[in-house]
Scaffold this active site. Structure first.
Site, mmCIF file in Angstrom:
data_model
loop_
_atom_site.group_PDB
_atom_site.id
_atom_site.type_symbol
_atom_site.label_atom_id
_atom_site.label_comp_id
_atom_site.label_asym_id
_atom_site.label_seq_id
_atom_site.Cartn_x
_atom_site.Cartn_y
_atom_site.Cartn_z
ATOM 1 N N ARG A 35 13.239 -34.557 5.319
ATOM 2 C CA ARG A 35 11.845 -34.743 4.896
ATOM 3 C C ARG A 35 11.610 -36.078 4.192
ATOM 4 O O ARG A 35 10.527 -36.650 4.287
ATOM 5 C CB ARG A 35 11.429 -33.578 4.004
ATOM 6 C CG ARG A 35 11.240 -32.319 4.816
ATOM 7 C CD ARG A 35 10.993 -31.124 3.975
ATOM 8 N NE ARG A 35 10.519 -30.023 4.801
ATOM 9 C CZ ARG A 35 10.397 -28.778 4.386
ATOM 10 N NH1 ARG A 35 10.710 -28.467 3.136
ATOM 11 N NH2 ARG A 35 9.952 -27.841 5.193
ATOM 12 N N LYS A 197 10.214 -10.846 16.741
ATOM 13 C CA LYS A 197 9.162 -9.833 16.825
ATOM 14 C C LYS A 197 7.884 -10.290 17.520
ATOM 15 O O LYS A 197 7.426 -11.409 17.317
ATOM 16 C CB LYS A 197 8.781 -9.406 15.403
ATOM 17 C CG LYS A 197 9.872 -8.622 14.730
ATOM 18 C CD LYS A 197 9.463 -8.293 13.319
ATOM 19 C CE LYS A 197 10.416 -7.271 12.705
ATOM 20 N NZ LYS A 197 10.075 -6.988 11.330
ATOM 21 N N GLY A 353 10.179 -22.836 12.397
ATOM 22 C CA GLY A 353 11.287 -22.025 11.894
ATOM 23 C C GLY A 353 12.594 -22.107 12.654
ATOM 24 O O GLY A 353 13.210 -23.165 12.737
ATOM 25 N N GLY A 376 5.458 -23.088 8.798
ATOM 26 C CA GLY A 376 4.200 -22.340 8.742
ATOM 27 C C GLY A 376 3.016 -23.148 9.262
ATOM 28 O O GLY A 376 2.152 -22.627 9.971
#
Ligand code: AMP
Length: 395
Positions: A35, A197, A353, A376
């Site tokens: 970063r 999921k 992610g 996110g």
């Protein structure tokens, strides 16, 4: 979209929201500086113009001013990466920060203490934003990782710079990559969605069905789709309450002319463990006591063909439990296919992610077109949401 190259920073004090929320070890050393490296081009451009930089960031989730979350720990690393001395103010607002900002000369850098030592940061407090804003005369947002939060330093502050605000180079690249995939894409367009999921990916799937020609569904999500269609999935991961939704997605895809590709065979294991016994079985004939933990060889061959006929590729989520070496083959094979397509001219974006972790772990980082720095923020962009940090600059 106004970006850094539209401005000259000579004699200006640029207040830059960076994302220096980096991991630290127990000696407070930075263990992954990605970063900081990503923010470098923006900082250097401003310094080379003859401006100065006031860097502001958060680190972790402190409750008040906790030394373990101090940005002071990362000063040596930032200096090392930028090759410039970095001054530090032990509070992001107040007298010390104001004096340090006032005394800053062209070519110099000041790093402010962790914004989240003040609860006003995450609350998006206007007065706090105004105090931060008073430190500089130009606002640059280069923190894509927090662009989905309407915090003081990422969003609210922008109103104090109506004519003097812009995105940094990193933000520009992130926005551009998403745009290349979702709006200005070269066809055929493919989205590969893996991971655990259906429930965590459903909004993304619904948003991208209008934008893609092919959809590959892999990873743990597979089994909800297979069971919903009447297959036997043994003990594989499944969200029973999402079976209707899975059928609905298939129906919507058909109506929109999107080709959906699911695994046809899988590597099934008799335990959720790296040293479990394994066998290759058809995806809809998994015996009881066995669970699908990776894509099988026929599936990987099929996916390779799909990937290599597409010109735009979005990849989110692994094809198997890649954290275990014996179930990482599918994810590695998909990475190789995407790398090959990219070499042949496709645009590939990896985001969100675990797929980013996989891409780094297996060395595909330099073989895809762009790896997003925001988890996110990336997922919310793919869901079709307008991120507050982006909207605040565009307003
Ligand atoms: P996500 O955060 O939704 O992208 O999910 C990533 C996680 O999905 C990783 O930790 C993988 O280990 C997990 N995963 C992928 N395939 C499977 C599978 N077949 N069974 C269980 N977990 C899986």
């Amino acid at each position: 979209m106004k970006t850094l190259n539209d401005f000259n920073f000579e004699g200006k004090k640029a207040l830059i929201r960076v994302d220096f929320n980096v991991p630290l070890n127990d000696k407070f050393e930075v263990t992954d500086a990605t970063r900081i490296v990503s923010a470098k081009p923006t900082i250097i451009k401003i310094l080379e113009d003859g401006g100065s930089c006031i860097l502001m960031s958060h680190l972790g989730r402190p409750k008040g001013a906790q030394d373990e979350f101090s940005l002071r720990h990362i000063v040596p690393k930032v200096e090392d990466i930028l090759g410039v001395e970095v001054k530090f103010a032990s509070n992001c607002i107040g007298q010390e920060a104001e004096e340090a900002a006032q005394n800053l000369k062209p070519g110099e850098i000041l790093l402010l203490e962790n914004l989240r030592f003040h609860s006003e940061e995450t609350a998006g407090d206007v007065e706090f934003s105004k105090q931060l804003a008073s430190l500089g005369d130009f606002y640059v947002n280069d923190a894509f990782g927090t662009a989905h939060r309407a915090h003081a330093s990422t969003t609210i502050i922008a109103q104090f710079f109506p004519e003097s605000k812009c995105f940094g180079f990193l933000m520009e690249k992130e926005i551009d990559s998403i745009d290349k995939v979702l709006n200005n894409s070269e066809k055929p367009v493919l989205a590969v969605l893996g991971g655990a999921k259906v429930s965590s990916k459903i909004t993304i799937i619904e948003n991208i069905l209008d934008k893609v020609d092919h959809l590959i569904v892999g990873g743990g999500m597979t089994y909800t789709f297979v069971k919903a269609q009447g297959g036997s999935i043994g003990d594989s991961i499944c969200e029973d309450d999402k079976q209707e939704l899975a059928l609905d997605i298939l129906k919507q895809a058909k109506a929109k002319g999107v080709e959906v590709h699911l695994p046809v065979d899988v590597i099934a294991a008799n335990d959720f463990a790296n040293n479990a016994e394994t066998q290759i079985v058809d995806v809809d004939k998994i015996p009881d006591g066995w669970q699908g933990l990776d894509a099988g060889p026929k599936t990987l061959e099929n996916f390779d063909k799909v990937v290599n006929q597409c010109k735009t590729i979005l990849w989110n989520g692994p094809l198997g439990v890649f954290e275990m070496e014996n179930f990482a083959k599918g994810t590695i094979s998909l990475g190789n296919s995407i790398a090959e397509a990219t070499k042949n001219g496709a645009f590939s974006l990896v985001g969100g992610g675990d797929s980013v972790a996989a891409v780094k772990q297996f060395g595909f980082e330099d073989k895809v077109s762009y790896v997003s720095t925001g988890g996110g923020a990336m997922l919310e962009s793919l869901e079709g949401k307008t991120l507050p940090g982006i909207a605040a600059i565009l307003e």
